[in-house]
Scaffold this motif. Sequence first.
Motif, PDB file in Angstrom:
ATOM      1  N   ARG A  14       0.818  -1.209   0.000  1.00  0.00           N
ATOM      2  CA  ARG A  14       0.000   0.000   0.000  1.00  0.00           C
ATOM      3  C   ARG A  14       0.850   1.258   0.000  1.00  0.00           C
ATOM      4  O   ARG A  14       0.499   2.264  -0.637  1.00  0.00           O
ATOM      5  N   ARG A  17       2.035   1.677  -3.501  1.00  0.00           N
ATOM      6  CA  ARG A  17       0.924   2.015  -4.390  1.00  0.00           C
ATOM      7  C   ARG A  17       0.520   3.471  -4.235  1.00  0.00           C
ATOM      8  O   ARG A  17       0.069   4.113  -5.189  1.00  0.00           O
ATOM      9  N   ALA A  18       0.671   4.013  -3.017  1.00  0.00           N
ATOM     10  CA  ALA A  18       0.305   5.406  -2.761  1.00  0.00           C
ATOM     11  C   ALA A  18       1.424   6.382  -3.100  1.00  0.00           C
ATOM     12  O   ALA A  18       1.275   7.582  -2.877  1.00  0.00           O
ATOM     13  N   SER A 147      -6.686  14.539   6.000  1.00  0.00           N
ATOM     14  CA  SER A 147      -5.529  13.939   5.339  1.00  0.00           C
ATOM     15  C   SER A 147      -4.855  12.912   6.244  1.00  0.00           C
ATOM     16  O   SER A 147      -4.465  11.826   5.794  1.00  0.00           O
ATOM     17  N   ALA A 150      -7.071   9.749   6.545  1.00  0.00           N
ATOM     18  CA  ALA A 150      -7.055   8.964   5.314  1.00  0.00           C
ATOM     19  C   ALA A 150      -5.753   8.175   5.190  1.00  0.00           C
ATOM     20  O   ALA A 150      -5.756   7.004   4.774  1.00  0.00           O
ATOM     21  N   LYS A 151      -4.644   8.806   5.541  1.00  0.00           N
ATOM     22  CA  LYS A 151      -3.352   8.119   5.454  1.00  0.00           C
ATOM     23  C   LYS A 151      -3.281   6.959   6.445  1.00  0.00           C
ATOM     24  O   LYS A 151      -2.782   5.872   6.120  1.00  0.00           O
ATOM     25  N   THR A 153      -5.842   5.170   7.846  1.00  0.00           N
ATOM     26  CA  THR A 153      -6.739   4.052   7.523  1.00  0.00           C
ATOM     27  C   THR A 153      -6.308   3.328   6.256  1.00  0.00           C
ATOM     28  O   THR A 153      -6.624   2.145   6.094  1.00  0.00           O
ATOM     29  N   TYR A 154      -5.592   4.011   5.364  1.00  0.00           N
ATOM     30  CA  TYR A 154      -5.138   3.338   4.151  1.00  0.00           C
ATOM     31  C   TYR A 154      -3.877   2.508   4.412  1.00  0.00           C
ATOM     32  O   TYR A 154      -3.780   1.351   3.984  1.00  0.00           O
ATOM     33  N   CYS A 155      -2.914   3.081   5.110  1.00  0.00           N
ATOM     34  CA  CYS A 155      -1.635   2.391   5.323  1.00  0.00           C
ATOM     35  C   CYS A 155      -1.718   1.331   6.420  1.00  0.00           C
ATOM     36  O   CYS A 155      -0.890   0.410   6.447  1.00  0.00           O
ATOM     37  N   PRO A 157      -4.382  -1.149   7.209  1.00  0.00           N
ATOM     38  CA  PRO A 157      -5.689  -1.743   6.912  1.00  0.00           C
ATOM     39  C   PRO A 157      -6.171  -2.640   8.046  1.00  0.00           C
ATOM     40  O   PRO A 157      -5.396  -3.059   8.915  1.00  0.00           O
ATOM     41  N   GLU A 161      -9.358  -7.421   6.271  1.00  0.00           N
ATOM     42  CA  GLU A 161      -9.151  -7.045   4.871  1.00  0.00           C
ATOM     43  C   GLU A 161      -7.854  -7.642   4.332  1.00  0.00           C
ATOM     44  O   GLU A 161      -7.798  -8.137   3.203  1.00  0.00           O
TER      45      GLU A 161
END
Length: 216
Positions: A14, A17-18, A147, A150-151, A153-155, A157, A161
């Motif tokens: 992730r 990918r980001a 911001s 979001a960072k 919860t994305y990095c 997981p 999931e």
Amino acid sequence: MLTPEQYLGAMAERIQRAGGRLDSVQIGPATAVVGLFTERVLLTTMNYCVIAAAVPEVSAAALYDFTGRATQHARANLTGTMGWTAGSVVLAGLVGGRVYPDAAQAASAKSGNQFGGETRMVAVDLSAGQLYAFVGGKIWGAAMQGSVNAKLTYCFPQPAEVYQQVQWQQAQQQLQHPMPAPAPQVPPPPYVGPAGPRPPVYPPPGHAPQQGPYGY
């Protein structure tokens, strides 16, 4: 159960990918996965340092110690002047087979305001499938907090999931490399007796013996 290596591997995917700069560094006794991001939020250059390591069990003391060391590493890689033109956000997490209640409480607590930055702690319990972290609003600007959330919860997981992703990847590998078919069962060769003189072959009854070209 999901392993810490599988969870950290998903984090590394992730981060790349980001568009983050992926690295691994030694933080205390553990080797940590590190992702560095630099983004513009309003008029500030935001430096994100996502850093995580695997430990057998996560306690509050271990989480505080790891976060302090991770913050030192992040400040050493800061782009810009801290607090004036740049902000530093450290998202530090420990991944383990068990998270003690004091660590879960510490990670879920609202983080304190810092000059030009913020540090959040994350605790991931793989056996229970739980992730503990503060994801909410603060005084430090709605756009900035959006911001940061979001960072995080994305990095970081949810374990469920990541488990589904690992299961899907394993299924794809089995489709690409199926198990070879079992070898056919070959019957054993007929038994051959010991070598010796071959027995004579007699003509079947009712048939005259064959004669050679010279009559015998």
